[in-house]
Design an enzyme around this catalytic site. Structure first.
Site, short mmCIF file in Angstrom:
data_model
loop_
_atom_site.label_atom_id
_atom_site.label_comp_id
_atom_site.label_asym_id
_atom_site.label_seq_id
_atom_site.Cartn_x
_atom_site.Cartn_y
_atom_site.Cartn_z
N ASN A 7 -62.75 37.22 -125.49
CA ASN A 7 -63.22 36.06 -126.18
C ASN A 7 -62.48 35.01 -126.36
OD1 ASN A 7 -64.48 34.63 -128.26
ND2 ASN A 7 -64.14 35.87 -130.03
N LYS A 9 -62.73 32.40 -127.39
CA LYS A 9 -63.09 31.19 -128.51
C LYS A 9 -62.99 29.85 -128.19
CE LYS A 9 -61.14 34.58 -131.50
NZ LYS A 9 -60.64 35.24 -132.66
N HIS A 89 -69.87 36.95 -135.32
CA HIS A 89 -68.42 36.97 -135.37
C HIS A 89 -67.91 36.37 -136.57
CE1 HIS A 89 -64.12 35.97 -134.63
NE2 HIS A 89 -64.18 36.64 -133.58
N GLU A 91 -65.58 34.56 -137.51
CA GLU A 91 -65.32 32.99 -137.62
C GLU A 91 -66.79 32.18 -137.73
OE1 GLU A 91 -63.03 32.73 -134.03
OE2 GLU A 91 -61.62 34.15 -135.17
N GLU A 158 -64.66 44.62 -136.28
CA GLU A 158 -63.31 43.64 -136.20
C GLU A 158 -63.16 43.46 -137.81
OE1 GLU A 158 -63.09 41.31 -132.49
OE2 GLU A 158 -64.57 40.18 -133.68
N GLY A 164 -56.53 37.77 -135.28
CA GLY A 164 -55.62 36.63 -134.99
C GLY A 164 -54.45 36.74 -136.10
N SER A 201 -56.33 41.75 -133.03
CA SER A 201 -55.15 41.53 -132.69
C SER A 201 -54.61 42.94 -131.88
CB SER A 201 -54.26 41.81 -133.98
OG SER A 201 -54.19 40.59 -134.56
P1 PGA Z 1 -57.79 38.40 -131.86
O1 PGA Z 1 -59.55 38.08 -132.01
O2 PGA Z 1 -57.83 39.47 -130.68
O3 PGA Z 1 -57.02 37.11 -131.49
O4 PGA Z 1 -57.37 39.08 -133.10
C1 PGA Z 1 -60.17 39.17 -131.87
C2 PGA Z 1 -61.55 38.24 -132.14
O5 PGA Z 1 -61.86 37.46 -132.89
O6 PGA Z 1 -62.63 38.80 -131.38
#
Ligand code: PGA
Length: 240
Positions: A7, A9, A89, A91, A158, A164, A201
């Site tokens: 991903n 982003k 997601h 976000e 998640e 993140g 992460s």
């Molecule tokens: P991250 O993000 O690996 O940077 O924690 C995972 C995600 O949001 O899909």
């Protein structure tokens, strides 16, 4: 079936795409499917460069067409040669106010168009600390039951506190929670064939514990997916 989903982003400059795809495309893929999820404007480029790997959009509209400025219909995503879409997601849920009801609509139109959705679910720290993660995740699954039917779908667990933050779930916690997710999928969707991934992460450094103990079918990777070598190291961990 195992999956490793990158991903991106809103990251990677346009000039980063070709070297990335050269690294990731056309490799031996014995231990699962690689999926790359770039921002909308790069979907077609990435799909054209994808050899033996899949491509995902990061979201889609909840409508097929019409006066929805700024939105992108699932059929337009399909037109780019893309087969998957990430939906729900955290976000999107927290920064853009996407509700379970909206996500259910997006799932329905995406599935109707032939996209395979990757449905993200997860709890925040307050819910985790109150011992309510299982019921919370079950509710997120229950809320979209009408949209799912028998269509191909992937679920990504998640935890929001892990995205993140550099603080991943341990393999043991992941296994316990994913067990609850699988039983909610069975209960609400009557499905036992839905791959459940972990995201939050994930790095080459912590992936082994998650593969060995996490009871998962792969990963949704954000930060560590931006470096193709690090993403492939995570993918290769699925070989065991
Ligand atoms: P991250 O993000 O690996 O940077 O924690 C995972 C995600 O949001 O899909």
């Amino acid at each position: 079936m195992n999956y490793a989903i990158a991903n991106w982003k809103m990251n990677l400059p346009p000039e980063g795409i070709e070297p990335y795809m050269r690294m990731v495309s056309g490799r031996r893929r014995d231990h699962g499917t690689i999926v790359v999820a770039p921002p909308f404007p790069f979907l077609r480029d990435v799909a054209e460069q994808a050899r033996g790997i899949e491509v995902a959009a990061q979201t889609c509209a909840d409508q097929e067409k019409g006066a929805f400025t700024g939105e992108v219909a699932p059929s337009m995503i399909r037109y780019c040669g893309v087969g998957y879409v990430i939906l729900g997601h955290s976000e999107r849920r927290t920064l853009y106010g996407e509700t379970d009801a909206l996500i259910a609509k997006k799932l329905a139109v995406a599935i109707a168009t032939g996209l395979t959705p990757v449905l993200c679910i997860g709890e925040d720290l307050r819910v985790r600390d109150s011992g309510q993660a299982g019921p919370h995740l079950a509710e997120q699954i229950h809320a979209v039951t009408q949209s799912i039917g028998n269509a191909p779908v992937i679920v990504a667990y998640e935890p929001i506190w892990a995205i993140g933050t550099g603080r991943n779930a341990s393999g043991a916690l992941c296994a316990e929670t994913v067990g609850e997710v699988r039983s909610a999928i069975q209960r609400h969707w009557s499905r036992g064939d839905v791959p459940v991934l972990y995201g939050g992460s994930v790095t080459p450094e912590n992936v082994q514990d998650l593969v060995t103990n996490g009871a998962i079918d792969g990963f949704l990777v954000g930060g560590a997916s931006l470096d193709s070598a690090r993403f492939l190291a995570i993918y290769d961990a699925l070989a065991v």
